[in-house]
Design an enzyme around this catalytic site. Structure first.
Site, PDB file in Angstrom:
ATOM      1  N   SER A 183      40.563  30.482  34.603  1.00 54.96           N
ATOM      2  CA  SER A 183      39.896  31.352  35.539  1.00 54.96           C
ATOM      3  C   SER A 183      40.473  32.575  36.078  1.00 54.96           C
ATOM      4  O   SER A 183      39.772  33.352  36.768  1.00 54.96           O
ATOM      5  CB  SER A 183      39.486  30.230  36.873  1.00 54.96           C
ATOM      6  N   LYS A 186      38.119  35.655  35.768  1.00 49.99           N
ATOM      7  CA  LYS A 186      37.305  36.018  36.538  1.00 49.99           C
ATOM      8  C   LYS A 186      37.524  37.295  37.185  1.00 49.99           C
ATOM      9  O   LYS A 186      36.713  38.028  38.018  1.00 49.99           O
ATOM     10  CB  LYS A 186      36.892  35.064  37.641  1.00 49.99           C
ATOM     11  N   SER A 243      36.665  30.110  42.938  1.00 46.58           N
ATOM     12  CA  SER A 243      36.640  30.394  41.516  1.00 46.58           C
ATOM     13  C   SER A 243      35.251  29.707  41.186  1.00 46.58           C
ATOM     14  O   SER A 243      35.117  29.045  40.119  1.00 46.58           O
ATOM     15  CB  SER A 243      37.720  29.567  40.873  1.00 46.58           C
TER      16      SER A 243
END
Length: 407
Positions: A183, A186, A243
């Site tokens: 993640s 992102k 997230s």
């Protein structure tokens, strides 16, 4: 009769489902059309900007020529009699008022036209993307004879610690080995989105394909529901703080019309940052894929680029955020950046400003953080393959404490 009734009911239900599916498809196509128009408009703006740059040289030449001609006219006037000077001056006023230069060549009119076009262009460019276009060069850092491998009892198998101001890698361990960025992906998602969006207060409707994607891939979620109209601002914070895959996919569809087209923009950004040979993304969420890869060093470069974007910096540095009120969530949804909240109780010899965590089985617990030290300098720490979320945070604390001055 009962059988006919049941058949009619099933047929009616199917028609309803087909109509709903049609509505979703029509809505998606309309959003995709708007996104394409927005991207095409931005491309046209860039082309106009290039044209204006090419016009800058002729404009400058015209200014120089005009100054020379004016100077020649002054000399000529000074050499004549008072009467001729007076007549010449009167003539000059008439000529200049009519837009003709002293050599009887009409250059003032085209110059005026170019100036008006330039002014119109500047006014048109008043609409900026979120945070503006970053003009800072991409981060570069090199190791030297003083670079070490690790500190204390840190367990992360891949780590890089960078003095941003000096461009020095102070510590590294497998810094340029390929990892799954999880993640941490992102960070690039919000950066690319910010560079293509002009209105954070615009709204986006969460669709069933977004929630299905998040659910079927067991992703973290911001908690948005199907049909919920949320602000673009909420999508940014929902992408970073919890997230949320639902928020990240919302940004992707809002910007590019589809997840796939947005990923193309992400890889274009990697190329712009000089990372295309060592990083490549296949999704905006961070799901594991053999073609979705990066390095902890590359993620440090991406984090610095996001920090240089004022809007992204604000999102990545927010500890808690409550989304706007909707019919589904009248009080909004309270979101939290757990990394920032957990590390704020530790003495890092400075303040950790931005952070994004990640986890997939293939790279364990990951994190990217940026701190301003007690010495006023920026430092970046990125790690992967830690054993737990808490252990990952402790590794970052250990590196900050080792390299940053206590006061």
């Amino acid at each position: 009769m009962a059988g006919d009734y049941e058949n009619d009911s099933r047929a009616a239900a199917l028609r309803v489902l087909e109509e709903e599916e049609y509505d979703f498809t029509a809505q998606d196509e309309e959003r995709a059309r708007r996104r394409r128009e927005r991207i095409n408009e931005m491309k046209r703006q860039k082309e106009r900007q290039l044209r204006m740059r090419r016009l800058a040289a002729p404009i400058a030449a015209a200014c120089v020529l005009l100054c020379i001609l004016l100077a020649c006219g002054v000399v000529k006037l000074a050499s004549g009699s008072r009467e001729s000077v007076s007549e010449s001056a009167d003539s000059q006023e008439i000529v200049l008022a009519s837009g003709v230069n002293l050599a009887c060549t009409d250059i003032t009119m085209p110059f005026s036209g170019l100036a008006q076009e330039q002014t119109a262009f500047v006014e048109e460019q008043g609409l900026q993307t979120l945070g503006g276009k970053n003009s800072e060069p991409a981060l570069t850092a090199e190791a030297d004879e003083n670079t070490i491998g690790t500190v204390g009892d840190s367990v992360s198998e891949n780590i890089v610690f960078i003095d941003v101001e000096e461009g020095r890698i102070l510590a590294q361990k497998g810094a340029k080995e390929r990892i799954s960025p999880a993640s941490m992906t992102k960070i690039l998602t919000v950066l690319v989105a910010a560079e293509h969006i002009t209105d954070a207060d615009d709204t986006f409707e969460i669709t069933i394909d977004i929630t299905d994607y998040s659910y079927s891939n067991d992703c973290s979620s911001a908690g948005f529901e199907v049909g919920e109209c949320v602000t673009v601002n909420d999508l940014f914070y929902g992408t970073v703080l919890p997230s949320g895959a639902d928020a990240a996919l919302g940004l992707a569809k809002y910007v590019a019309g589809s997840h796939e087209e947005f990923v193309e923009l992400m890889n274009e950004k990697l190329e712009e940052l000089g990372l295309s040979e060592t990083s490549h993304f296949t999704n905006c969420v961070g799901l594991y894929d053999e073609n979705h890869y990066s390095t902890v060093y590359d993620m440090a470069v991406i984090l610095k680029a996001a920090y240089d974007n004022e809007f992204c910096r604000e999102v990545l540095s927010t500890h808690m955020y409550t989304t706007s009120s909707t019919a589904e969530h009248p009080d909004g949804i309270t979101l939290s950046n757990l990394f920032l909240r957990r590390i704020e109780d530790s003495d890092t010899h400075g303040e950790v400003l931005c952070a994004k965590t990640g986890y997939v089985a293939q790279s364990g617990n990951c994190a990217a953080s940026l701190s301003i030290g007690n010495d006023g300098k920026l430092y970046i720490c990125v790690s992967a393959h830690s054993t737990t979320a808490w252990r990952c945070i402790k590794d970052h604390v250990a590196f900050y404490q080792y390299f940053l001055p206590e006061s």
